[in-house]
Design a protein around this motif. Structure first.
Motif, mmCIF file in Angstrom:
data_model
loop_
_atom_site.group_PDB
_atom_site.id
_atom_site.type_symbol
_atom_site.label_atom_id
_atom_site.label_comp_id
_atom_site.label_asym_id
_atom_site.label_seq_id
_atom_site.Cartn_x
_atom_site.Cartn_y
_atom_site.Cartn_z
ATOM 1 N N TRP A 133 0.819 -1.208 0.000
ATOM 2 C CA TRP A 133 0.000 0.000 0.000
ATOM 3 C C TRP A 133 0.859 1.267 0.000
ATOM 4 N N GLU A 134 1.983 1.220 0.682
ATOM 5 C CA GLU A 134 2.857 2.392 0.692
ATOM 6 C C GLU A 134 3.538 2.595 -0.654
ATOM 7 N N THR A 135 3.790 1.509 -1.377
ATOM 8 C CA THR A 135 4.408 1.617 -2.690
ATOM 9 C C THR A 135 3.495 2.328 -3.681
ATOM 10 N N VAL A 136 2.188 2.170 -3.524
ATOM 11 C CA VAL A 136 1.236 2.783 -4.452
ATOM 12 C C VAL A 136 1.431 4.285 -4.544
ATOM 13 N N ARG A 137 1.783 4.920 -3.431
ATOM 14 C CA ARG A 137 1.956 6.379 -3.474
ATOM 15 C C ARG A 137 3.415 6.787 -3.250
ATOM 16 N N SER A 138 4.345 5.892 -3.531
ATOM 17 C CA SER A 138 5.761 6.212 -3.370
ATOM 18 C C SER A 138 6.354 6.688 -4.690
ATOM 19 N N ASP A 139 7.605 7.147 -4.641
ATOM 20 C CA ASP A 139 8.273 7.577 -5.864
ATOM 21 C C ASP A 139 8.863 6.399 -6.637
ATOM 22 N N GLU A 140 8.591 5.181 -6.159
ATOM 23 C CA GLU A 140 9.063 4.001 -6.885
ATOM 24 C C GLU A 140 8.205 3.716 -8.114
ATOM 25 N N VAL A 141 6.931 4.079 -8.061
ATOM 26 C CA VAL A 141 6.069 3.863 -9.219
ATOM 27 C C VAL A 141 6.318 4.967 -10.244
ATOM 28 N N THR A 142 5.957 4.707 -11.480
ATOM 29 C CA THR A 142 6.200 5.676 -12.545
ATOM 30 C C THR A 142 5.249 6.871 -12.416
ATOM 31 N N PRO A 143 5.643 8.035 -12.905
ATOM 32 C CA PRO A 143 4.755 9.210 -12.869
ATOM 33 C C PRO A 143 3.427 8.941 -13.574
ATOM 34 N N ASP A 144 3.457 8.155 -14.646
ATOM 35 C CA ASP A 144 2.223 7.853 -15.371
ATOM 36 C C ASP A 144 1.236 7.098 -14.479
ATOM 37 N N PHE A 145 1.756 6.140 -13.719
ATOM 38 C CA PHE A 145 0.872 5.399 -12.816
ATOM 39 C C PHE A 145 0.373 6.305 -11.695
ATOM 40 N N ALA A 146 1.283 7.076 -11.096
ATOM 41 C CA ALA A 146 0.913 7.961 -9.988
ATOM 42 C C ALA A 146 -0.187 8.936 -10.401
ATOM 43 N N ALA A 147 -0.134 9.397 -11.648
ATOM 44 C CA ALA A 147 -1.134 10.356 -12.126
ATOM 45 C C ALA A 147 -2.520 9.730 -12.237
ATOM 46 N N GLN A 148 -2.576 8.415 -12.334
ATOM 47 C CA GLN A 148 -3.864 7.734 -12.472
ATOM 48 C C GLN A 148 -4.508 7.416 -11.119
ATOM 49 N N VAL A 149 -3.750 7.546 -10.043
ATOM 50 C CA VAL A 149 -4.285 7.242 -8.719
ATOM 51 C C VAL A 149 -5.107 8.430 -8.230
ATOM 52 N N GLU A 150 -6.400 8.224 -8.116
ATOM 53 C CA GLU A 150 -7.297 9.311 -7.739
ATOM 54 C C GLU A 150 -7.209 9.611 -6.247
ATOM 55 N N GLN A 151 -7.393 10.867 -5.907
ATOM 56 C CA GLN A 151 -7.330 11.293 -4.515
ATOM 57 C C GLN A 151 -8.392 10.583 -3.673
ATOM 58 N N GLU A 152 -9.531 10.324 -4.283
ATOM 59 C CA GLU A 152 -10.603 9.623 -3.564
ATOM 60 C C GLU A 152 -10.146 8.230 -3.133
ATOM 61 N N PHE A 153 -9.410 7.547 -4.016
ATOM 62 C CA PHE A 153 -8.886 6.229 -3.692
ATOM 63 C C PHE A 153 -7.883 6.323 -2.545
ATOM 64 N N ILE A 154 -7.034 7.332 -2.591
ATOM 65 C CA ILE A 154 -6.042 7.525 -1.528
ATOM 66 C C ILE A 154 -6.728 7.768 -0.193
ATOM 67 N N ASP A 155 -7.718 8.658 -0.186
ATOM 68 C CA ASP A 155 -8.381 9.033 1.065
ATOM 69 C C ASP A 155 -9.254 7.915 1.632
ATOM 70 N N GLU A 156 -9.963 7.201 0.752
ATOM 71 C CA GLU A 156 -10.965 6.243 1.227
ATOM 72 C C GLU A 156 -10.444 4.810 1.346
ATOM 73 N N GLN A 157 -9.381 4.482 0.642
ATOM 74 C CA GLN A 157 -8.899 3.102 0.690
ATOM 75 C C GLN A 157 -7.440 2.986 1.118
ATOM 76 N N LEU A 158 -6.570 3.733 0.459
ATOM 77 C CA LEU A 158 -5.145 3.567 0.719
ATOM 78 C C LEU A 158 -4.757 3.983 2.135
ATOM 79 N N VAL A 159 -5.118 5.206 2.532
ATOM 80 C CA VAL A 159 -4.743 5.694 3.861
ATOM 81 C C VAL A 159 -5.346 4.847 4.980
ATOM 82 N N PRO A 160 -6.639 4.495 4.916
ATOM 83 C CA PRO A 160 -7.195 3.632 5.967
ATOM 84 C C PRO A 160 -6.497 2.271 6.053
#
Length: 316
Positions: A133-160
């Motif tokens: 889960w931490e890798t999803v929002r880390s600088d290890e993933v490509t910028p293209d992938f990071a740009a596709q991760v919606e803030q709603e997903f981060i707030d409602e699923q990733l952070v919890p």
């Protein structure tokens, strides 16, 4: 009438013929494996009722029951694959079943270390999920992938998820094993969970040696790794007498009985381990089951040879 262009190339993949051919092995291979799976599901339920239920021990049974459930799931998947003649495709599941069984046997090896080993397994899994889960929002993933991760997903699923996993690792009873994991992590990013209790168990091979499974590791697990890691190159091919190269078709059934026997044996062993630990009063019933059901089924599988018609190997 189906368009022939949409059909498989029959000499390489003939699904209907393969299924019809292996259906003759139902009594020898598929039915006994299904019955061992069915028996395991009932054993799982009985063991669950005898699991520790005190507030302090809530996390302790998770590891053995998770590993046992995984063993049942893998054996069930192998039976389904084999019954459709997907023999080589079942090898990764068989390899995983062997590894899962080793982990379960290690946890249940002795009462004095049961709690520590069960928590070590849980700790290793929790750290891996946290890392994901931490890798999803880390600088290890490509910028293209990071740009596709919606803030709603981060707030409602990733952070919890991250908060839940960190809280699990922060429980008082996890303190010692978490410290051991972090210490081992200085030398290896993902230390094997079984090394948290026994520092010398630095690899699956050493765990197999510890549990008396050296031969299976060397002659089974290591060979299966070639299929899992995509390094098996020459095995499907053979040289004909006239110098041409022949290739085995897909769903080649030659190893079917040996794989079924291994799967049956691995799951039966896991069931015996679980019943021995959580249902010791069933010792006599378990021994009778082994003698009347498991051993005869293994004997039949070992005596049965799947003969492949030479015409099923092709040169194109």
């Amino acid at each position: 009438m189906p368009d022939s262009a949409s059909q498989s190339f029959k000499p390489l993949l003939d699904r209907e013929l393969n299924v019809r051919t292996v259906s003759q092995l139902d009594d020898v291979a598929f039915r006994p494996l299904r019955e061992v799976v069915n028996h395991a599901t009932r054993a799982f339920t009985r063991c669950w009722h005898n699991a520790p239920s005190s507030k302090e021990d809530t996390d302790v049974p998770l590891a053995p029951f998770a590993l046992y459930r995984q063993s049942i799931q893998l054996a069930d998947g192998i039976e389904v694959a084999l019954s459709h003649s997907c023999v080589e495709a079942a090898i990764p599941m068989l390899r995983s079943l062997f590894e899962t069984g080793l982990g379960l046997a290690y946890i249940l090896e002795q009462k004095s270390t049961f709690r520590a080993r069960a928590l070590a397994c849980l700790c290793g899994d929790t750290f891996r999920r946290l890392d994901y889960w931490e890798t999803v929002r880390s600088d290890e993933v490509t910028p293209d992938f990071a740009a596709q991760v919606e803030q709603e997903f981060i707030d409602e699923q990733l952070v919890p998820q991250i908060e839940t996993l960190r809280a699990a690792l922060g429980k008082p009873h996890m303190k010692e094993v978490v410290e051991a994991y972090e210490e081992r992590q200085k030398r290896r990013q993902y230390p094997p969970w079984y090394s948290l209790v026994d520092e010398d168990l630095t690899s699956l091979r050493k765990l197999a040696e510890r549990l008396g499974s050296t031969d299976m590791y060397l002659l089974g697990y290591s060979r299966w790794s070639g299929v899992v890691h995509g390094t098996t190159v020459a095995e499907p091919f053979s040289l004909l007498d006239d110098g041409r190269v022949s290739v085995s078709p897909l769903r080649h059934a030659e190893q079917l009985c040996s794989i079924a026997a291994r799967a049956l044996d691995f799951l039966a062993s896991a069931t015996v381990d679980m019943l021995g630990w959580f249902r010791p009063a069933e010792e006599l019933q378990t021994a009778a089951w082994l003698e009347s059901e498991v051993v005869p089924a293994l004997d039949r599988l070992q005596e049965t040879r799947v003969k492949i018609n030479p015409t099923m190997k092709h040169d194109w």
